[in-house]
Scaffold this active site. Structure first.
Site, mmCIF file in Angstrom:
data_model
loop_
_atom_site.group_PDB
_atom_site.id
_atom_site.type_symbol
_atom_site.label_atom_id
_atom_site.label_comp_id
_atom_site.label_asym_id
_atom_site.label_seq_id
_atom_site.Cartn_x
_atom_site.Cartn_y
_atom_site.Cartn_z
ATOM 1 C CE LYS A 49 -3.735 -2.490 2.141
ATOM 2 N NZ LYS A 49 -4.363 -2.944 3.386
ATOM 3 C CD GLN B 30 -3.177 -4.739 6.482
ATOM 4 O OE1 GLN B 30 -3.041 -3.741 5.775
ATOM 5 N NE2 GLN B 30 -3.781 -5.836 6.045
ATOM 6 C CG ASP C 172 -9.236 -0.814 4.464
ATOM 7 O OD1 ASP C 172 -8.887 -0.832 3.264
ATOM 8 O OD2 ASP C 172 -8.488 -1.162 5.398
#
Ligand code: NDP
Length: 283
Positions: free
Chosen positions: A49, A93, A116
């Site tokens: 990322k 994460q 996300d």
């Protein structure tokens, strides 16, 4: 006749180029990632990322926190990033270590920075048919379908898998595009009866080659989200590659949905930056 391959790698490159252009037009975009602990797979995802963010010209902050961090401390870090005006997109994460309450952490992320798309606010907007930030994988699947001109209006779409990050949001996105959507899962009886009916078949299960060629309708579009580790570093999809003999369009594994996910998270960061600038008179 063999299916046309839906090339996720090439399309992801295109999305990344669009993102880089948008970042430059916006005069910079800020991303912050939070990684707790030392799960090797999570480290790889975070590094990917960051590479993508840097390649797009974003300012990327990489917070790595100890695996035994107290929940309150993690929450206050998230709060600081929520307040920080230089951060447009924020992602934590997953999975988190067991002692942390994942739902509580997710709900602490400011919804307008939740790139996300997993905060209940963003999930709720998607459910209501007013999506803003949507998880990267289903967003990537929709982009693939659109790029290859796959008709969705009135099409029968079958999504196998109902996770909160893939199956469910994808089913809602397909519904919003007026597909007739069926969601299958581990308790579905006679899976083949459903999959054989699909004009658009999406497998997001996590079981190597669960979907055999005998489960695919001739002329269908088949999207294989599965990434299942085999011997060594080999990765297998949820769909048997022989299904390509029947399908009209099919994604490969690897090189299909996989590369799209990170590209779409980058696109979400731009989306978040745009909407924050719209509401913030300071910018
Ligand atoms: P989850 O494990 O969270 O969900 C799997 C889903 O599949 C569940 O809804 C489960 O049903 C269903 N399922 C399990 N077994 C069967 C079966 N035999 N028949 C029908 N349905 C079944 O997985 P994810 O959604 O997170 O991921 C799915 C796959 O996609 C994995 O291989 C993962 O690695 C991959 N993935 C790939 C990404 C990419 O970028 N390409 C991103 C995210 C995931 P139930 O709800 O009843 O348990």
């Amino acid at each position: 006749m063999a299916a046309i391959t839906i090339d996720g790698k090439a399309l992801a490159e295109k999305v990344r180029a669009e993102v880089a252009r948008d970042v430059s037009q916006l005069g910079g975009v800020g991303l912050a990632t939070v990684l707790v602990g030392d799960d090797p797979a999570s480290h790889i995802y975070i590094d990917l990322k960051h590479k993508a963010a840097q390649a797009a010209g974003m300012e990327a902050r990489d917070l790595k926190l100890p695996g035994d961090i107290a929940e309150e401390e993690l929450l206050s870090t998230i709060e600081e990033l929520n307040e920080d005006d230089s951060v447009d997109g924020l992602l934590v994460q997953l999975p988190l270590p067991d002692h942390l309450d994942e739902n509580r952490i997710i709900e602490a992320i400011a919804p307008q920075k939740d790139i996300d798309g997993i905060h209940p606010f963003n999930a709720g907007r998607l459910y209501l048919g007013r999506p803003t930030l949507v998880p990267g994988t289903p967003l990537g699947v929709m982009r693939m379908l659109d790029e290859y001109g796959i008709p969705l209006e009135g099409a029968r779409a079958v999504v196998v898998g109902r996770s909160a990050i893939v199956g469910k949001p994808l089913a809602h996105l397909l519904l919003q595009r007026n597909a007739t959507v069926t969601i299958c899962h581990s308790r579905t009886q006679d899976l083949q009866r459903h999959t054989l009916d699909a004009d658009v078949l999406v497998a997001a299960v996590g079981r190597t080659h669960l979907i055999g060629a005998d489960m695919v309708k001739a002329g269908a579009t088949v999207i294989d989200v599965g990434m299942n580790r085999g011997e060594g570093k080999k990765v297998y999809g949820d769909v048997d590659p022989s299904a390509a003999e029947l399908a009209a369009y099919m994604t490969p594994v690897p090189g299909g949905v996989g590369p799209m996910t990170i590209a779409m998270v980058m696109q979400n960061t731009v989306t978040a930056a745009r909407s924050r600038r719209l509401v913030s008179p300071a910018n």
